[in-house]
Design a protein around this motif. Structure first.
Motif, PDB file in Angstrom:
ATOM      1  N   ARG A 282       0.805  -1.322   0.003  1.00 25.26           N
ATOM      2  CA  ARG A 282      -0.010  -0.002  -0.043  1.00 25.26           C
ATOM      3  C   ARG A 282       0.813   1.399  -0.045  1.00 25.26           C
ATOM      4  O   ARG A 282       0.423   2.297   0.174  1.00 25.26           O
ATOM      5  CB  ARG A 282      -0.833   0.077   1.318  1.00 25.26           C
ATOM      6  CG  ARG A 282      -2.052  -1.061   0.967  1.00 25.26           C
ATOM      7  CD  ARG A 282      -2.605  -1.140   2.576  1.00 25.26           C
ATOM      8  NE  ARG A 282      -3.630   0.054   2.805  1.00 25.26           N
ATOM      9  CZ  ARG A 282      -4.732   0.368   2.312  1.00 25.26           C
ATOM     10  NH1 ARG A 282      -5.133  -0.479   1.251  1.00 25.26           N
ATOM     11  NH2 ARG A 282      -5.345   1.255   2.742  1.00 25.26           N
ATOM     12  N   GLN A 287       1.387  -1.240  -5.930  1.00 30.36           N
ATOM     13  CA  GLN A 287       0.034  -1.448  -6.618  1.00 30.36           C
ATOM     14  C   GLN A 287      -1.141  -1.019  -5.821  1.00 30.36           C
ATOM     15  O   GLN A 287      -2.249  -0.759  -6.478  1.00 30.36           O
ATOM     16  CB  GLN A 287      -0.099  -2.697  -7.288  1.00 30.36           C
ATOM     17  CG  GLN A 287      -0.044  -3.930  -6.262  1.00 30.36           C
ATOM     18  CD  GLN A 287       1.357  -4.482  -6.083  1.00 30.36           C
ATOM     19  OE1 GLN A 287       2.180  -3.770  -6.105  1.00 30.36           O
ATOM     20  NE2 GLN A 287       1.414  -5.751  -5.958  1.00 30.36           N
ATOM     21  N   ASN A 288      -1.213  -1.323  -4.527  1.00 32.60           N
ATOM     22  CA  ASN A 288      -2.444  -1.159  -3.769  1.00 32.60           C
ATOM     23  C   ASN A 288      -2.391   0.371  -3.047  1.00 32.60           C
ATOM     24  O   ASN A 288      -3.072   0.365  -1.950  1.00 32.60           O
ATOM     25  CB  ASN A 288      -2.626  -2.187  -2.680  1.00 32.60           C
ATOM     26  CG  ASN A 288      -2.907  -3.513  -3.446  1.00 32.60           C
ATOM     27  OD1 ASN A 288      -3.285  -3.490  -4.643  1.00 32.60           O
ATOM     28  ND2 ASN A 288      -2.099  -4.645  -2.881  1.00 32.60           N
TER      29      ASN A 288
END
Length: 573
Positions: A282, A287-288
């Motif tokens: 994150r 990607q998150n």
């Protein structure tokens, strides 16, 4: 006092400034000593320093015909931007006042001499003809002599406060204008550093889509510039984030900055750019990343960006309209860290490259010589307080003495001999200097020492680097030292990077660093000796360049100490 080959433009500017200055100094009627091109750290040089018995005056000469002020620290001249003369003058004077050893005997002041225009005015002293300058210089009183000149030529410039301490002290004011607050405390930006701030803020103002790639040597002020950019951007109403991978540095800066000014807590703007699987990828460059939480980001700043993987480099470039990477590819610590110039140019679209070439924390000569030492060359610490100790007790006593005299000290140890245990602070795995060690190494047997690893990234590390813990009861690893600093740093050189007749090699058996899993130093040391040696050189480069005033070293491997002393180490004069 200029060393090097000046350009034709420099020679022309010097002739012009010198003629203008001499026309004024000849009017004074007193034989004041004058130091020309006086160095301010290794960053910049003041045009002239006129020396009195109790006072010294910096004279900054500008031959511009029509400068136009752009903001607090820049002017437009001949279609380009230059450092504002008053900002430049205050930067030099405040650095001399706060950091020069001669400040205990001399009071420093300054004046800007605009000898070709009357159009420039600011909140510092500005004169525009030789009679005015002569009157200023005459106010110095009795001319200085050999003693005062010697103080200036042989004295040292040494930072008094760490950046973290300064940020904590002024956190409520910094959000309103970091550049001015830092300037007033002697942390004004150099021309190189100002160029970064100017170009980035200019891109924000023009709403450009831009990427900047800033390479800086150890101690060149990368974190100072990154923080200044963050705070200056926020004060102008932009949405900005500053990203780190190092949770110890991140938490220390968050703690130092935690406050609320007009509903803004600047510490909340410091985020991870990489968290890895333990936090669900994150980070700002993963990607998150929760993009909905932050909305459109005007400015993303990545400090210590050499620690990025290739995936993070690629994703991080998409997060904001303006993106800035600060990196030093001589500080790669783990096997999969890919923040090199080659990889940045591979993934970033037309980045604008800027170099911060001069170190601010420690003298450039020391930093250069340190790298030479690690590459097998000669080592000359010069005036920097570098000392090697034959036993650990003598080094700890020397550091304790510095601490008792008011200096901030820190202890950094090779990630060897014991694993560390976050869950159990009293675990034997947390003992790094003492007996018995987890590895069975008995060097410290009978010495009644107990120095433990710092393990708590959120609480212990910020307290340690902000001076709230006994600095000699704990030690940091390289991960807890990168980006941070102290007046004096003690380094325990472990049995991992060892020197023998044939050169540097690695001893994998004592390494306990598993950070990075299959890419960890422990794993690499067993598979690729040469790569492990290079990573270890980078680690010792980081550890040995954290001290502002001095670095003390104790070697756990006697043969390495012998080889360094025999081959390379030149004693302090």
């Amino acid at each position: 006092m200029y060393y090097g080959d000046p350009t034709p433009e420099q020679l022309s500017a010097w002739r012009s400034s010198l003629d203008a200055f001499l026309s004024a100094i000849h009017r004074v009627g007193e034989p004041y000593p004058v130091l020309a091109e006086y160095p301010i750290f290794d960053l910049e040089r003041a045009d002239f320093l006129v020396v009195g018995r109790r006072r010294a005056m910096v004279v900054e000469c500008k031959g511009w015909s029509n400068p136009k002020r752009v903001n607090d620290y820049s002017v437009e001249v001949d279609g380009g931007l230059s450092a504002d003369p008053c900002y430049q003058l205050k930067n030099y004077v405040n650095k001399l006042r706060y950091f020069h050893s001669a400040a205990s005997k001399l009071e420093f002041d300054g004046v800007v001499y605009t000898y070709r225009t009357h159009a420039y005015h600011d909140d510092c002293r500005v004169v525009s003809d030789s009679e005015e300058l002569a009157a200023c210089l005459g106010g110095l009183g009795e001319p200085g002599g050999d003693e005062e000149v010697r103080e200036l030529l042989e004295g040292r410039m040494v930072i008094n406060d760490s950046l973290v301490k300064l940020v904590e002290k002024h956190k409520n004011q910094l959000i309103r204008g970091a550049a001015k607050i830092l300037l007033d405390e002697g942390y004004g930006l150099s021309s190189e550093q100002l160029e970064v701030v100017e170009r980035v803020l200019g891109s924000l103002a023009k709403r450009e889509k831009k990427t900047y790639l800033v390479r800086g040597v150890s101690g060149s002020g990368k974190t100072l510039v990154a923080l200044t950019l963050l705070l200056e951007a926020v004060s102008r109403g932009y949405k900005a984030l500053l990203g780190y991978k190092n949770n110890r540095l991140l938490n220390t800066l968050r703690t130092a900055l935690r406050t609320s000014v007009k509903g803004v807590d600047p510490s909340a703007l410091i985020v991870f750019y990489s968290t890895g699987p333990q936090a669900g990828f994150r980070g700002l460059g993963e990607q998150n990343f929760p993009a909905d939480k932050y909305g459109e980001i005007d400015l993303a700043i990545y400090d210590e960006a050499q620690r990025m993987t290739e995936d993070v480099i690629e994703l991080s470039s998409r997060r904001a309209n303006v993106t800035v990477y600060f990196y030093d590819d001589q500080q790669l610590l783990v096997g999969n860290e890919a923040g090199t110039r080659t990889n940045f140019l591979k993934y970033l679209e037309h980045p604008q490259e800027i170099t911060l070439s001069a170190p601010f924390r420690a003298p450039k000569s020391y930093v250069d010589s340190l790298r030479s030492l690690l590459e097998g060359g000669s080592f000359t610490p010069g005036d920097y307080d570098f000392e090697v100790f034959d036993d650990i007790l003598s080094m700890l006593d020397a550091l304790r003495g510095k601490a008792n005299s008011g200096a901030k000290v820190a202890l950094i140890c090779a990630f060897t001999e014991s694993d560390g245990d976050r869950k159990n602070p009293k675990s034997p795995k947390n003992l790094r200097i003492g007996y018995p060690l987890q590895s069975g190494f008995d060097l410290y047997k009978g010495l009644n020492l107990e120095v433990r690893w710092l393990m708590d990234e959120k609480n212990q590390y910020p307290k340690y680097w902000m001076g709230a813990l006994d600095p000699l009861e704990y030690c940091a690893s390289v991960y807890g030292a990168q980006g941070l600093e102290a007046d004096y740093v003690g380094v325990v050189w472990g049995r991992d990077l060892i020197l023998r007749e044939e050169g540097w090699t690695v001893n994998p058996e004592v390494i306990t660093d598993t950070v990075g899993g299959k890419h960890s130093l422990k794993t690499i040391a067993k598979q690729d000796t040469q790569k492990a040696v290079e990573l270890l050189k980078n680690r010792y480069y980081v550890m040995l360049s954290r001290g502002i005033r001095g670095t003390y070293v104790f070697f756990e491997d006697p043969e390495t100490l012998h080889q360094i002393r025999r081959r390379q180490l030149q004693p302090k004069p």
